[in-house]
Design a protein around this motif. Sequence first.
Motif, short mmCIF file in Angstrom:
data_model
loop_
_atom_site.label_atom_id
_atom_site.label_comp_id
_atom_site.label_asym_id
_atom_site.label_seq_id
_atom_site.Cartn_x
_atom_site.Cartn_y
_atom_site.Cartn_z
N ASP A 1 26.17 36.34 42.44
CA ASP A 1 27.52 36.69 42.89
C ASP A 1 27.74 38.20 42.79
O ASP A 1 28.36 38.80 43.67
CB ASP A 1 28.56 35.97 42.04
CG ASP A 1 28.61 34.48 42.37
OD1 ASP A 1 28.06 34.09 43.42
OD2 ASP A 1 29.20 33.72 41.58
N LYS A 2 27.25 38.80 41.70
CA LYS A 2 27.41 40.25 41.52
C LYS A 2 26.68 41.02 42.60
O LYS A 2 27.20 41.98 43.16
CB LYS A 2 26.91 40.68 40.15
CG LYS A 2 27.15 42.16 39.83
CD LYS A 2 26.67 42.51 38.44
CE LYS A 2 27.04 43.96 38.11
NZ LYS A 2 26.51 44.92 39.06
N GLN A 3 25.45 40.59 42.90
CA GLN A 3 24.69 41.25 43.95
C GLN A 3 25.41 41.15 45.29
O GLN A 3 25.47 42.10 46.07
CB GLN A 3 23.29 40.65 44.05
CG GLN A 3 22.40 40.96 42.86
CD GLN A 3 21.06 40.27 42.95
OE1 GLN A 3 20.81 39.52 43.90
NE2 GLN A 3 20.19 40.51 41.98
N SER A 4 25.94 39.96 45.57
CA SER A 4 26.66 39.76 46.81
C SER A 4 27.91 40.63 46.88
O SER A 4 28.20 41.25 47.91
CB SER A 4 27.05 38.28 46.95
OG SER A 4 27.82 38.07 48.11
N ASN A 5 28.64 40.71 45.75
CA ASN A 5 29.84 41.55 45.70
C ASN A 5 29.50 43.02 45.87
O ASN A 5 30.22 43.76 46.55
CB ASN A 5 30.59 41.32 44.39
CG ASN A 5 31.23 39.94 44.32
OD1 ASN A 5 31.49 39.32 45.35
ND2 ASN A 5 31.48 39.46 43.10
N ASP A 6 28.40 43.44 45.22
CA ASP A 6 27.97 44.84 45.35
C ASP A 6 27.60 45.16 46.79
O ASP A 6 27.95 46.24 47.31
CB ASP A 6 26.77 45.11 44.44
CG ASP A 6 27.15 45.13 42.97
OD1 ASP A 6 28.36 45.20 42.68
OD2 ASP A 6 26.24 45.07 42.11
N ALA A 7 26.90 44.25 47.45
CA ALA A 7 26.51 44.47 48.84
C ALA A 7 27.74 44.54 49.74
O ALA A 7 27.83 45.40 50.62
CB ALA A 7 25.58 43.34 49.31
#
Length: 309
Positions: free
Chosen positions: A15-21
């Motif tokens: 989820d964090k990676q997706s939010n960062d992207a």
Amino acid sequence: MPPAGELQHQSPSKDKQSNDAQSAEAAAAIAAAAADAEAAGLWTQIKAEARRDAEAEPALASYLYSTILSHSSLERSISFHLGNKLCSSTLLSTLLYDLFLNTFTSDPSLRNATVADLRAARVRDPACISFSHCLLNYKGFLAIQAHRISHKLWTQTRKPLALALHSRISEVFAVDIHPAAKIGKGILLDHATGVVIGETAVIGNNVSILHHVTLGGTGKACGDRHPKIGDGCLIGAGATILGNVKIGAGAKVGAGSVVLIDIPPRATAVGNPARLVGGKEKPTIHDEECPGETMDHTSFISEWSDYII
């Protein structure tokens, strides 16, 4: 199927990676929109200036219409103008127009650099009376924009075309920049005549360079052999900087100086051979972070040194 506990452990990371992207994409979209708005606003101002000049001087009306007023964007105007400046009997203006416009269209960073260069000339040069004046008449500005196209061709391995364009730029504008040289944005080539920039030279952002400046090599050596100019530097008229030397960010090189070794950031080098103002051990570090914008050529005079570099 993985255990439930493992899924719960991995999910927050994904989820964090997706939010960062998503955040990065949103930031890029905002930056692109801001750049588009800035370019559109500047283009509106350039057209207004051209209309004013056409009304004030009817002899220029046809010229201003063909170069500025008939075009829908800055990219189309600069492509048309450069195509007509650089064409020859065997290198047609229509071919160059298509080449320039396609290159500008494929890489928005080129247009953004053009906007920054226009603002640099208008703000830093008191002789620049308008953006349209710079766009049409400043050969240093025009040479830089044409170089950006030749550099793009060079990186696309279209080297014969890049070199042919480089030759025409040198003939027409008396500015010799190798297509492989890397140049930032917000660049001012003031007067520009006689500027020479070698193949492996690198110039940062917000740099001002005056006429008859050479960023060259020291002989027949190959490889990385040309100067690296940091952000915000000011290079005075007739300065010669040779070899793979580093000119630190915010440094100044005085007119007529010959520099063969590195200059620290925000220091000043003057003379032939060049001397660090303040001396070798404790060179004077000026307060200006960006002399390339302030254009201050003379503040070093009160702090002279006999140390030769």
